[in-house]
Structures are given as C-alpha cells and as structure tokens.
Design an enzyme around this catalytic site. Structure first.
Site, PDB file in Angstrom:
ATOM      1  N   ASP A 140       0.855  -1.183   0.000  1.00 58.08           N
ATOM      2  CA  ASP A 140       0.000   0.000   0.000  1.00 58.08           C
ATOM      3  C   ASP A 140       0.893   1.235   0.000  1.00 58.08           C
ATOM      4  O   ASP A 140       1.775   1.368   0.860  1.00 58.08           O
ATOM      5  CB  ASP A 140      -0.891   0.030   1.241  1.00 58.08           C
ATOM      6  CG  ASP A 140      -1.920  -1.098   1.265  1.00 58.08           C
ATOM      7  OD1 ASP A 140      -1.940  -1.899   0.319  1.00 58.08           O
ATOM      8  OD2 ASP A 140      -2.697  -1.163   2.236  1.00 58.08           O
ATOM      9  N   ASP A 159     -15.801  -3.760  -0.497  1.00 60.20           N
ATOM     10  CA  ASP A 159     -15.375  -3.403   0.857  1.00 60.20           C
ATOM     11  C   ASP A 159     -16.624  -3.324   1.713  1.00 60.20           C
ATOM     12  O   ASP A 159     -17.480  -2.460   1.502  1.00 60.20           O
ATOM     13  CB  ASP A 159     -14.627  -2.072   0.843  1.00 60.20           C
ATOM     14  CG  ASP A 159     -13.377  -2.129  -0.033  1.00 60.20           C
ATOM     15  OD1 ASP A 159     -12.813  -3.226  -0.159  1.00 60.20           O
ATOM     16  OD2 ASP A 159     -12.987  -1.091  -0.588  1.00 60.20           O
TER      17      ASP A 159
END
Length: 242
Positions: A10, A131
C-alpha cells in the site's frame, strides 16, 4: 488445490504503509514500496497487490512510482493494481503500466454503467473490490456507504464480473482473523472467483480460507500479518500450496 497469495504493498506519499481499518491517518510506514515488493517477489510471490492509497482517498496519486514498480518487477510477478480506479483514465493508466489485473473500488459503483462496460471490455483483467461493513458496501476510501452487498453483486454478476476482492473493513489491519462467514456468503451467491482480504493474522486463517476453495475462494491478500512478522511469506506459501 492451492490458494494464491497476494502480498500487499500500500503506497501513500511515496512510502509503503499499512492502515488500520482503512482509516486515513492510521498508517505505519514501512519504507520503499519497490523494496517491499521486491522482498515479496524474492520470497516466492507470484502476485503482488499494489494499492495507491492517495488515489483511493482523493489526496493525489503515486502513479509514477507504481509504474516503476511494474517496470522493474513485472517480468517476475503478476501485479494487481488497486486504488482510485473509477474512470477510463485511471483504468487505462493502470493497464498501460502493465498491471495483470486492475481492482475497481466500490467508488466505481457510483457509475454502474461504466463498470459494466469495462467488465465487458476487459474481462478477467478487471476485478471489483467489495469493501463490506456488515452487509453494506463502504465506498470512497471506506468513508461513505455504497449500498447493499448482495444487490450490487447481482448487478455485477449480470454484467459478467469474473472476480470479487472481498474485504471486511472492520477487520482490515486489525489482525483479528478473516470473516469466513462473509466470504462463504459471497462465494455461495456467485460463479465469480473470490479473493479474501482483511484480518488474516495467523497460518490457521489461511487454512480456514483454503476450506472455501471448492466454493471459488481461490486467493488471499496478505498485509499487516507479513509486515508485522506474524509469519513469513515462505511459511504462508507452504500452507497455501499444501
């Protein structure tokens, strides 16, 4: 049957970081994204999950850096790009950079017609990130709500979506174990492949996910568990390939 593992890198402000529950401001800095990605490749990774957090949160982008990672490592590993892909320009940039697969976030579900069009055009080069908080989708960097999970899946299944990346946002980065029930619910409702993401903290979590292989859960993203040293990628791959 083996489980495919995707170590995550990330990227925020040019650095490799990990967030807790996807919250901006909760990051821990792990240094150079290229070095992190190279570490996982050297340890045997066949896929890398590469996330542009600035693009996801709308605070800029790390596009040039991600492109450089693909340039240097793309001949050794498949790269799945994620973060802020919500229009033709951002999708084309990821594919042109050499991504093997691009993860469209739930933000793109604000434009379902576009999402259906790119699924039709690019097939299995496009995955959709779901998500989830409960049975509700969280969109735009997990700050907003994006609608019902199963209604959205029905639309995406009809559009021909070939893969979902399913994250329980309450568990991501928390080392609290994956939401096996959620993964099972999603897999039982679709013919698409499912990638598990969020909460994996021990090797037994991978064993539990492997039990869902017959339902179509064929892969898992590893983040904080690797960076925090809960286990090594070599140990995880041994379980995944057993």
């Amino acid at each position: 049957m083996s489980l495919t593992l995707l170590p995550a890198v990330d990227v925020r402000d040019g650095k490799a970081v990990r967030l807790r529950q996807g919250e901006s401001g909760s990051e821990t800095d792990y240094g150079s994204p290229l070095d992190a990605a190279r570490t996982w490749v050297d340890a045997g990774a066949q896929w890398i999950h590469l996330v542009d957090l600035d693009a996801a949160f709308g605070t800029g982008d790390n596009r040039a850096q991600l492109r450089e990672i693909v340039r240097q490592l793309g001949d050794k590993v498949n790269i799945e790009m994620s973060g802020g892909v919500r229009d033709d320009a951002s999708l084309d940039a990821a594919l042109d950079a050499g991504a093997a697969r691009v993860n469209i976030g739930t933000a793109a579900l604000e434009n379902p017609e576009w999402t259906a069009r790119v699924i039709d055009k690019y097939g299995d080069k496009v995955a959709v990130g779901l998500d989830v908080r409960g049975h509700t989708l969280a969109a735009r960097g997990w700050v907003k709500e994006g609608g019902g999970l199963f209604e959205t899946m029905r639309f995406l299944d009809d559009a021909g979506c070939s893969r979902y990346v399913v994250t329980d946002v309450t568990r991501d980065g928390m080392m609290s174990g994956p939401n096996i029930d959620l993964l099972r619910e999603v897999a039982e409702r679709t013919d698409a492949r499912v990638t598990a993401s969020g909460g994996i903290s021990k090797l037994d979590d991978l064993r539990a996910i492997k039990e869902l292989l017959p339902l179509g859960v064929d892969s898992a993203i590893l983040g904080k568990s690797l960076y925090a040293g809960a286990f090594t990628l070599e140990e995880a791959l041994a379980v995944a390939n057993a």
